[in-house]
Enzyme design. Sequence first.
Site, PDB file in Angstrom:
ATOM      1  N   CYS A  45       0.836  -1.206   0.000  1.00  0.00           N
ATOM      2  CA  CYS A  45       0.000   0.000   0.000  1.00  0.00           C
ATOM      3  C   CYS A  45       0.871   1.256   0.000  1.00  0.00           C
ATOM      4  O   CYS A  45       0.524   2.262  -0.621  1.00  0.00           O
ATOM      5  CB  CYS A  45      -0.929  -0.016   1.204  1.00  0.00           C
ATOM      6  SG  CYS A  45      -2.022  -1.466   1.202  1.00  0.00           S
ATOM      7  N   THR A  46       1.999   1.184   0.669  1.00  0.00           N
ATOM      8  CA  THR A  46       2.939   2.308   0.685  1.00  0.00           C
ATOM      9  C   THR A  46       3.540   2.510  -0.704  1.00  0.00           C
ATOM     10  O   THR A  46       3.619   3.643  -1.200  1.00  0.00           O
ATOM     11  CB  THR A  46       4.056   2.054   1.735  1.00  0.00           C
ATOM     12  OG1 THR A  46       3.437   1.921   3.023  1.00  0.00           O
ATOM     13  CG2 THR A  46       5.062   3.188   1.762  1.00  0.00           C
TER      14      THR A  46
END
Length: 158
Positions: A45-46
Site C-alpha cells: 500500500c505504501t
Amino acid sequence: MSVEIGQPVADFSAPATGDTTVTLSDLRGQQVVVYFYPKASTPGCTTEGGDFRDRKPAFDAANTVILGVSRDGLRAQENFKAKQAFNFELISDKDETVCSLFDVIKTKQMYGKEHQGIERSTFLIDKNGKLAKEWRGVKVPGHVDEVLAAAEQLNAAS
C-alpha cells in the site's frame, strides 16, 4: 449491487484526511481515480500510494483527482499520508460504505484463515460521474502507469 462500466457511480460522501469530507458529486467536471488498498502503512500500500504521489502532476495535467480508500480510521490515514508525503486525500471508510458501493470487500486468505478484506482495486470515473474503467485484483508494479495512461486517454477524448 456493484458499479458498472458506462454507468453513473452513485454519489457518496466520506470523511477524509485534511479534515475534509469528500463528496463524489462535488468533483464533477474532473476525472476521479478511486483506489482501494487493504491497510495503511503496509509495504504494498505504501508503494502504490507512493507511485500515485510521484505521478500526481501528470494526473493533474489529465484533469484527474486521486483518492485513496481503506477501512483504516482517520488517524491512521492522516499518519500514513503525512509519513509518505501523499499529495492527495485518503478516505476513511470504517463503515465500508464506499467499499460496498464498489464491491471490493472479498474473502481473503491469511495464514490459512479466511477473513473479509479489501481487494486492491482501482476505478476511473469520467468527468460526468460515470465509471470509465476498473482494475480488480491489482498487482502494484506498473499499475499506476496503466491508470495514468487510461486517465490521459479519457481526458484527451473528452
